[in-house]
Design a protein around this motif. Structure first.
Motif, PDB file in Angstrom:
ATOM      1  N   ASP A 164       0.807  -1.220   0.000  1.00  0.00           N
ATOM      2  CA  ASP A 164       0.000   0.000   0.000  1.00  0.00           C
ATOM      3  C   ASP A 164       0.844   1.275   0.000  1.00  0.00           C
ATOM      4  OD1 ASP A 164      -2.291  -1.509   0.049  1.00  0.00           O
ATOM      5  OD2 ASP A 164      -2.484  -1.456   2.230  1.00  0.00           O
ATOM      6  N   ILE A 165       2.141   1.140   0.230  1.00  0.00           N
ATOM      7  CA  ILE A 165       3.006   2.319   0.294  1.00  0.00           C
ATOM      8  C   ILE A 165       2.939   3.127  -1.009  1.00  0.00           C
ATOM      9  CG2 ILE A 165       5.425   3.091   0.380  1.00  0.00           C
ATOM     10  CD1 ILE A 165       4.313   2.437   3.090  1.00  0.00           C
ATOM     11  N   GLY A 166       2.861   2.437  -2.143  1.00  0.00           N
ATOM     12  CA  GLY A 166       2.779   3.136  -3.429  1.00  0.00           C
ATOM     13  C   GLY A 166       1.570   4.037  -3.501  1.00  0.00           C
ATOM     14  N   GLN A 167       0.410   3.527  -3.051  1.00  0.00           N
ATOM     15  CA  GLN A 167      -0.808   4.335  -3.051  1.00  0.00           C
ATOM     16  C   GLN A 167      -0.726   5.469  -2.036  1.00  0.00           C
ATOM     17  OE1 GLN A 167      -0.892   0.909  -3.296  1.00  0.00           O
ATOM     18  NE2 GLN A 167      -1.417   1.079  -5.470  1.00  0.00           N
ATOM     19  N   ILE A 168      -0.080   5.192  -0.898  1.00  0.00           N
ATOM     20  CA  ILE A 168       0.068   6.227   0.134  1.00  0.00           C
ATOM     21  C   ILE A 168       0.905   7.387  -0.395  1.00  0.00           C
ATOM     22  CG2 ILE A 168       1.111   6.735   2.387  1.00  0.00           C
ATOM     23  CD1 ILE A 168       0.336   3.874   3.230  1.00  0.00           C
ATOM     24  N   ILE A 169       1.982   7.061  -1.109  1.00  0.00           N
ATOM     25  CA  ILE A 169       2.825   8.107  -1.697  1.00  0.00           C
ATOM     26  C   ILE A 169       2.025   8.930  -2.701  1.00  0.00           C
ATOM     27  CG2 ILE A 169       4.795   8.527  -3.238  1.00  0.00           C
ATOM     28  CD1 ILE A 169       5.670   7.914  -0.450  1.00  0.00           C
ATOM     29  N   SER A 170       1.213   8.273  -3.519  1.00  0.00           N
ATOM     30  CA  SER A 170       0.396   8.982  -4.510  1.00  0.00           C
ATOM     31  C   SER A 170      -0.583   9.941  -3.836  1.00  0.00           C
ATOM     32  CB  SER A 170      -0.375   7.981  -5.379  1.00  0.00           C
ATOM     33  OG  SER A 170       0.504   7.183  -6.132  1.00  0.00           O
ATOM     34  N   VAL A 171      -1.211   9.486  -2.755  1.00  0.00           N
ATOM     35  CA  VAL A 171      -2.161  10.337  -2.025  1.00  0.00           C
ATOM     36  C   VAL A 171      -1.441  11.530  -1.400  1.00  0.00           C
ATOM     37  CG1 VAL A 171      -3.708  10.445  -0.025  1.00  0.00           C
ATOM     38  CG2 VAL A 171      -3.805   8.488  -1.575  1.00  0.00           C
ATOM     39  N   ILE A 172      -0.276  11.273  -0.811  1.00  0.00           N
ATOM     40  CA  ILE A 172       0.502  12.355  -0.196  1.00  0.00           C
ATOM     41  C   ILE A 172       0.882  13.397  -1.245  1.00  0.00           C
ATOM     42  CG2 ILE A 172       2.726  12.919   0.875  1.00  0.00           C
ATOM     43  CD1 ILE A 172       2.553  10.271   2.382  1.00  0.00           C
ATOM     44  N   LEU A 173       1.269  12.944  -2.423  1.00  0.00           N
ATOM     45  CA  LEU A 173       1.651  13.870  -3.497  1.00  0.00           C
ATOM     46  C   LEU A 173       0.453  14.680  -3.991  1.00  0.00           C
ATOM     47  CD1 LEU A 173       4.158  11.675  -5.541  1.00  0.00           C
ATOM     48  CD2 LEU A 173       4.687  13.675  -4.128  1.00  0.00           C
ATOM     49  N   GLN A 174      -0.717  14.054  -4.039  1.00  0.00           N
ATOM     50  CA  GLN A 174      -1.913  14.774  -4.464  1.00  0.00           C
ATOM     51  C   GLN A 174      -2.259  15.876  -3.474  1.00  0.00           C
ATOM     52  OE1 GLN A 174      -5.162  12.085  -5.269  1.00  0.00           O
ATOM     53  NE2 GLN A 174      -3.984  10.881  -6.734  1.00  0.00           N
ATOM     54  N   PHE A 175      -2.248  15.537  -2.184  1.00  0.00           N
ATOM     55  CA  PHE A 175      -2.507  16.549  -1.169  1.00  0.00           C
ATOM     56  C   PHE A 175      -1.383  17.577  -1.132  1.00  0.00           C
ATOM     57  CE2 PHE A 175      -5.572  13.502   0.563  1.00  0.00           C
ATOM     58  CZ  PHE A 175      -6.607  14.356   0.943  1.00  0.00           C
ATOM     59  N   GLY A 176      -0.147  17.086  -1.287  1.00  0.00           N
ATOM     60  CA  GLY A 176       1.006  17.980  -1.248  1.00  0.00           C
ATOM     61  C   GLY A 176       0.972  19.034  -2.337  1.00  0.00           C
ATOM     62  N   PHE A 177       0.463  18.644  -3.521  1.00  0.00           N
ATOM     63  CA  PHE A 177       0.376  19.597  -4.629  1.00  0.00           C
ATOM     64  C   PHE A 177      -0.479  20.802  -4.249  1.00  0.00           C
ATOM     65  CE2 PHE A 177      -1.796  21.225  -8.398  1.00  0.00           C
ATOM     66  CZ  PHE A 177      -0.721  21.528  -9.220  1.00  0.00           C
ATOM     67  N   TRP A 178      -1.603  20.540  -3.592  1.00  0.00           N
ATOM     68  CA  TRP A 178      -2.516  21.636  -3.250  1.00  0.00           C
ATOM     69  C   TRP A 178      -2.111  22.361  -1.975  1.00  0.00           C
ATOM     70  CZ3 TRP A 178      -5.325  22.954  -7.161  1.00  0.00           C
ATOM     71  CH2 TRP A 178      -5.698  21.996  -8.102  1.00  0.00           C
ATOM     72  N   LEU A 179      -1.340  21.694  -1.108  1.00  0.00           N
ATOM     73  CA  LEU A 179      -0.902  22.327   0.132  1.00  0.00           C
ATOM     74  C   LEU A 179       0.430  23.057  -0.017  1.00  0.00           C
ATOM     75  CD1 LEU A 179      -1.811  19.537   2.723  1.00  0.00           C
ATOM     76  CD2 LEU A 179      -3.025  21.687   2.292  1.00  0.00           C
ATOM     77  N   THR A 180       1.032  22.937  -1.187  1.00  0.00           N
ATOM     78  CA  THR A 180       2.295  23.633  -1.471  1.00  0.00           C
ATOM     79  C   THR A 180       2.001  24.790  -2.418  1.00  0.00           C
ATOM     80  OG1 THR A 180       3.450  21.501  -1.292  1.00  0.00           O
ATOM     81  CG2 THR A 180       4.660  23.316  -2.305  1.00  0.00           C
ATOM     82  N   TYR A 196       1.542  26.978   9.590  1.00  0.00           N
ATOM     83  CA  TYR A 196       1.299  25.555   9.358  1.00  0.00           C
ATOM     84  C   TYR A 196       1.688  25.152   7.940  1.00  0.00           C
ATOM     85  CZ  TYR A 196      -1.374  26.215  13.619  1.00  0.00           C
ATOM     86  OH  TYR A 196      -1.742  26.537  14.907  1.00  0.00           O
ATOM     87  N   LEU A 197       1.459  26.025   6.980  1.00  0.00           N
ATOM     88  CA  LEU A 197       1.832  25.724   5.599  1.00  0.00           C
ATOM     89  C   LEU A 197       3.342  25.651   5.431  1.00  0.00           C
ATOM     90  CD1 LEU A 197      -0.780  27.952   3.726  1.00  0.00           C
ATOM     91  CD2 LEU A 197      -0.742  25.458   3.843  1.00  0.00           C
ATOM     92  N   LYS A 198       4.059  26.446   6.222  1.00  0.00           N
ATOM     93  CA  LYS A 198       5.518  26.443   6.140  1.00  0.00           C
ATOM     94  C   LYS A 198       6.138  25.204   6.777  1.00  0.00           C
ATOM     95  CE  LYS A 198       6.137  31.470   5.906  1.00  0.00           C
ATOM     96  NZ  LYS A 198       6.682  32.674   6.580  1.00  0.00           N
ATOM     97  N   LEU A 199       5.340  24.442   7.524  1.00  0.00           N
ATOM     98  CA  LEU A 199       5.840  23.191   8.094  1.00  0.00           C
ATOM     99  C   LEU A 199       6.061  22.140   7.014  1.00  0.00           C
ATOM    100  CD1 LEU A 199       3.671  22.852  11.331  1.00  0.00           C
ATOM    101  CD2 LEU A 199       6.038  23.634  11.141  1.00  0.00           C
ATOM    102  N   ASN A 200       5.427  22.322   5.876  1.00  0.00           N
ATOM    103  CA  ASN A 200       5.621  21.445   4.724  1.00  0.00           C
ATOM    104  C   ASN A 200       7.022  21.692   4.158  1.00  0.00           C
ATOM    105  OD1 ASN A 200       5.610  20.130   2.271  1.00  0.00           O
ATOM    106  ND2 ASN A 200       3.909  21.289   1.408  1.00  0.00           N
ATOM    107  N   PRO A 201       7.933  20.709   4.213  1.00  0.00           N
ATOM    108  CA  PRO A 201       9.307  20.951   3.739  1.00  0.00           C
ATOM    109  C   PRO A 201       9.377  21.293   2.255  1.00  0.00           C
ATOM    110  CG  PRO A 201       8.942  18.616   4.167  1.00  0.00           C
ATOM    111  CD  PRO A 201       7.763  19.345   4.723  1.00  0.00           C
ATOM    112  N   PHE A 202       8.361  20.882   1.477  1.00  0.00           N
ATOM    113  CA  PHE A 202       8.348  21.216   0.060  1.00  0.00           C
ATOM    114  C   PHE A 202       8.105  22.712  -0.162  1.00  0.00           C
ATOM    115  CE2 PHE A 202       6.738  16.662  -0.412  1.00  0.00           C
ATOM    116  CZ  PHE A 202       8.021  16.173  -0.628  1.00  0.00           C
ATOM    117  N   TYR A 203       7.511  23.363   0.825  1.00  0.00           N
ATOM    118  CA  TYR A 203       7.322  24.815   0.734  1.00  0.00           C
ATOM    119  C   TYR A 203       8.667  25.512   0.580  1.00  0.00           C
ATOM    120  CZ  TYR A 203       6.889  29.636   2.325  1.00  0.00           C
ATOM    121  OH  TYR A 203       7.000  31.008   2.414  1.00  0.00           O
ATOM    122  N   TYR A 204       9.644  25.063   1.355  1.00  0.00           N
ATOM    123  CA  TYR A 204      10.981  25.668   1.332  1.00  0.00           C
ATOM    124  C   TYR A 204      11.588  25.576  -0.059  1.00  0.00           C
ATOM    125  CZ  TYR A 204      15.834  26.554   2.761  1.00  0.00           C
ATOM    126  OH  TYR A 204      17.108  27.073   2.892  1.00  0.00           O
TER     127      TYR A 204
END
Length: 255
Positions: A164-180, A196-204
């Motif tokens: 299930d890790i593959g699907q979990i990564i896909s979900v994280i990336l989908q949410f990450g796209f909109w939260l970044t 809170y948005l700056k806690l996302n390391p991809f924001y940096y």
């Protein structure tokens, strides 16, 4: 030196496996991202008549956010399956399996560097020149490489035992796209949510590319954010390396 040579050979084989046999070859690595940027540009600038962001053409501002995100998604998706798709190598006792996730990082980085040149070309075509601030792209490239390496060491090891890790990564990336802040600016969000948005390391990373090419700000002007990013990144790298090392002896039995 032998490990470096092996890493290069594996990276070249990875490119061949992906693109040899198709008519466009390696150009396929650029087709989807360019079309995606084009669609977003058409919808928001042509369709919705989006105004320039901070006096910069929307296409430039958007490209600075999309290009690093393409690299992140490419490496995380491919890196997560790097061990599984090379199971014949994993079963060789003397083979260094930890090189497999690194191959995906290097392979993605080559495409990423080509995209950076592409974006710089767009900047130049709009009349914007490069300066010393632009050199920070090298720093942010290094930063994102270290971050995704830590993540895929974790995901590529766990997916062998938990599919299930593959699907979990896909979900994280989908949410990450909109939260970044890829095609929205932090200034558009109520200030109470900024922390809170700056806690996302991809924001940096996304913000860093824009600061290097658009806002002309040095990374050390955000000391707390920089320290936070590298703390999270180093922790991820240590955790990833530890998990990969401890699970490595069981890879062959589970593949």
């Amino acid at each position: 030196m032998s490990n470096i040579r092996l890493l290069i050979d594996l990276t070249l084989k990875d490119f061949k496996k992906k693109y040899v046999g198709s008519y466009l070859g390696i150009l396929w690595a650029f087709v989807t991202p360019i079309i995606t940027i084009g669609v977003f540009w058409f919808v928001f600038e042509v369709g919705f008549k989006s105004a320039p962001v901070d006096n910069f053409p929307f296409i430039l501002w958007l490209s600075c956010g999309m290009i690093p995100w393409f690299f992140i998604t490419d490496v995380l998706n491919n890196g997560t399956n790097s061990v599984i798709e090379n199971d014949y190598l994993v079963k060789k006792v003397v083979f260094k399996v930890e090189l497999l996730p690194l191959v995906k990082v290097i392979s993605g980085l080559v495409i990423h560097l080509a995209f950076i040149i592409f974006v710089i070309g767009i900047f130049l075509s709009y009349g914007y020149s490069l300066d010393l601030y632009s050199l920070q792209i090298i720093y942010y490239c290094l930063a994102v490489c270290v971050l995704v390496t830590g993540i895929i060491f974790i995901s590529s090891a766990l997916i062998i035992f938990l599919k299930d890790i593959g699907q979990i990564i896909s979900v994280i990336l989908q949410f990450g796209f909109w939260l970044t802040p890829i095609f929205w600016s932090l200034e558009q969000i109520p200030e109470k949510y900024n922390f809170y948005l700056k806690l996302n390391p991809f924001y940096y990373i996304i913000n860093g590319y824009r600061e290097a090419l658009i806002y002309k700000t040095w990374f050390w002007e955000h000391p707390y954010l920089t320290i936070y990013f590298w703390t999270i990144t180093i922790i991820m790298l240590i955790i990833g390396g530890t998990i990969f090392k401890r699970l490595r002896p069981h890879f062959a039995d589970s593949l």
